[in-house]
Design an enzyme around this catalytic site. Sequence first.
Site, PDB file in Angstrom:
ATOM      1  N   SER A  37      47.158 -18.572  12.185  1.00  0.00           N
ATOM      2  CA  SER A  37      46.129 -18.876  11.182  1.00  0.00           C
ATOM      3  C   SER A  37      45.136 -17.726  11.049  1.00  0.00           C
ATOM      4  CB  SER A  37      45.394 -20.170  11.560  1.00  0.00           C
ATOM      5  OG  SER A  37      46.284 -21.266  11.558  1.00  0.00           O
ATOM      6  N   HIS A 113      52.586 -25.811  17.895  1.00  0.00           N
ATOM      7  CA  HIS A 113      52.723 -26.787  18.964  1.00  0.00           C
ATOM      8  C   HIS A 113      54.097 -27.447  18.884  1.00  0.00           C
ATOM      9  CE1 HIS A 113      51.832 -30.136  21.641  1.00  0.00           C
ATOM     10  NE2 HIS A 113      50.724 -29.507  21.997  1.00  0.00           N
ATOM     11  N   MET A 166      46.849  -7.071  20.217  1.00  0.00           N
ATOM     12  CA  MET A 166      46.999  -5.786  20.906  1.00  0.00           C
ATOM     13  C   MET A 166      45.676  -5.312  21.487  1.00  0.00           C
ATOM     14  SD  MET A 166      50.193  -4.894  20.926  1.00  0.00           S
ATOM     15  CE  MET A 166      50.010  -3.185  21.445  1.00  0.00           C
ATOM     16  N   ASP A 167      44.562  -5.785  20.915  1.00  0.00           N
ATOM     17  CA  ASP A 167      43.249  -5.416  21.451  1.00  0.00           C
ATOM     18  C   ASP A 167      43.042  -5.950  22.864  1.00  0.00           C
ATOM     19  OD1 ASP A 167      43.387  -7.804  19.823  1.00  0.00           O
ATOM     20  OD2 ASP A 167      41.281  -8.125  20.322  1.00  0.00           O
ATOM     21  N   GLY A 467      69.820 -62.836  19.108  1.00  0.00           N
ATOM     22  CA  GLY A 467      68.780 -63.377  19.966  1.00  0.00           C
ATOM     23  C   GLY A 467      68.992 -62.951  21.405  1.00  0.00           C
ATOM     24  N   SER A 469      69.699 -62.953  25.450  1.00  0.00           N
ATOM     25  CA  SER A 469      70.677 -63.621  26.305  1.00  0.00           C
ATOM     26  C   SER A 469      70.056 -64.924  26.820  1.00  0.00           C
ATOM     27  CB  SER A 469      71.029 -62.712  27.484  1.00  0.00           C
ATOM     28  OG  SER A 469      71.911 -63.357  28.370  1.00  0.00           O
ATOM     29  N   SER A 474      75.872 -68.525  21.911  1.00  0.00           N
ATOM     30  CA  SER A 474      77.281 -68.878  22.116  1.00  0.00           C
ATOM     31  C   SER A 474      77.510 -70.379  21.959  1.00  0.00           C
ATOM     32  CB  SER A 474      77.746 -68.413  23.507  1.00  0.00           C
ATOM     33  OG  SER A 474      77.705 -67.003  23.595  1.00  0.00           O
ATOM     34  N   SER A 541      72.573 -58.001  19.652  1.00  0.00           N
ATOM     35  CA  SER A 541      72.212 -57.011  18.603  1.00  0.00           C
ATOM     36  C   SER A 541      70.702 -56.762  18.584  1.00  0.00           C
ATOM     37  CB  SER A 541      72.714 -57.458  17.223  1.00  0.00           C
ATOM     38  OG  SER A 541      72.413 -58.786  16.934  1.00  0.00           O
TER      39      SER A 541
END
Length: 635
Positions: A37, A113, A166-167, A467, A469, A474, A541
């Site tokens: 920047s 960043h 570089m300065d 949903g 377990s 089932s 799922s």
Amino acid sequence: MEFIAEKTLSATEVVQEYAAKDILRFITCGSVDDGKSTLIGRLLFETDSLYEDQIQAGIEASKRYGTQGAKLDFALLVDGLVSEREQGITIDVAHIYFSTRKRNYIVADTPGHEQYTRNMVTGASNADTAVLIIDASKGLKTQTKRHSYLMGLMGINRVIVAINKMDLVGYSEEVFDSIREEFNNFHTKVAISQVDYLPISALNGDNLVTLSDKMPWYKGLSLLDILDTYSPKVIEDLKKPFRMPVQWVNRPNSSFRGYAGSLISGSVSVGDRVRIYPSGVESSIQAIYTFDGYKQKAQCDESVTLLLNTDVDVSRGDLICEINTPVEASDQFEVNVTWMSEQALMPGRNYLIKFGSLTVNGMITLIKHKVDVNTLTTLSAKVLELNEIAVCNLSLDRNVPFEPYSSNRSLGGFIFIDRSTNQTVGAGVINFALRRSRNIHLQHIAIDKKLRSTLKKQKPCVLWLTGLSGAGKSTIANTLEQRLYQEGYHTYLLDGDNLRHGLNRDLGFTDEDRVENIRRAIEVSRLMVDAGLIVISSFISPFKSEREVARSKFEHGEFFEIFVDVTLSEAERRDPKGLYRKARLGELKNFTGIDSIYEKPLCADLTLNTMILSPNESVNKIMAMLYSEGVLSDE
């Protein structure tokens, strides 16, 4: 600090002078705090590209946020967000315009960043070249190397390496030579073919616009003079064949049908023969319109509306091309992917894939390897985490016209969009089409879903029970199938545990394996619906995105998401298989609800609270829904 006297040109003359010059787009990149920047702010100041009020605003910001005391902090001329000024870092991509006697410039100040690597990729995708900044007092960093790799990946093969501050090292030629040698050894391993090196001090303006007497050992050009020698990519694109993706079908009335878009390469004239993809239909250009009216010819980077001589079917996302230089079309590719989301990329998970104005469904089927940006070695990977880069296989749900990214950025680049959040989560470039895509063809079958379902006298669908377990999926699924069987319907029950004994026995319970487990279950369910069956699919799922993909695979009215709801504490109390107890003891890893998430459906077609409803009562509600939706009939 005085502002240079205003130009004596009139406003019209200034606009004409600006329009007559070409535009070079470049980015500044590198690690955080290397001075990106500051360099841009100083360039704007040195080229008299700032107004007095901008300078004054910069001075006021410097007093509050700056690091230079009462002096103007040039970085604050670019870092416009309050959070950027407070933290002293660049977060967003800032696009800045300035002009010299030779040409106009658009510079993108990209964040250094690691967290904002995705913003750097965005800036690089539209740039002609890059200024890579390295802090002379610190040398190459990981992010420097990552940005270098990404520049090559995004098609920037000629860059300027500005060794800054570089300065701080006494303008030492030895330090400059050491960093140059280190980067030389690195850049030969990435897709950067040419590098121009120069030592600078962005803070003091050394070697930015004019050469500094503090580094007499440097015999090259200033930064601005080097940039003036670079050619915009649009000049190269102009020499390529004509290509125009259709962004909008312009039809203000029944007698006018035009196709609007921006030429991404080449030129086109009235009378030219063209081919439209993916249909392959041929036509010719009847007329060309721009904002300024009718034109005989248009070229790369111009926005136009094209009228064709024949009435053909052209839609948004189609591609209009020069007839003698066709493009390829494929649905499977080898690609390079840069991942930009904190939620990992998983093979088998569906995303929206956007190529310019064309959006399709797609998934990564294989991560071949990821790249260690420090050593450029390849590493195996099952998933891709934030800021990781990998070579992958991509599969789409339809053929798309393309050219490799190295030949055409616009036709070879794409982004990943999360289906749930609609956020951009990754970017990719096409290397080549996979040969397998050319050898696989959809076989026509005479007996289709409609005939099969007519024979069974029923409307096929999938009932997707999801949903935790222990929620009762089932039990409800079994009871439901018995009820449907008794009423004479043809069904099939797909249970998650049963599939893991056969088709999915090779899968574990990591997130990526869960995604693949559901992908396979979706495909089996789809085939069974095609067979005319009422399919009861009972799977935990856990991920919302996979359930949405499941819905998208079926026609309207064929998919019903049924949420079998229960609290975690109640599911643990029931624990019919003893799995929660094992998970709590650490004997079972990645168990849903304990150390793996379950994302509850927000808009399920039916919710069944099994702490209140019995299995029979739950089935009654499902049957009522199926009758109301016309899946079942009283006849």
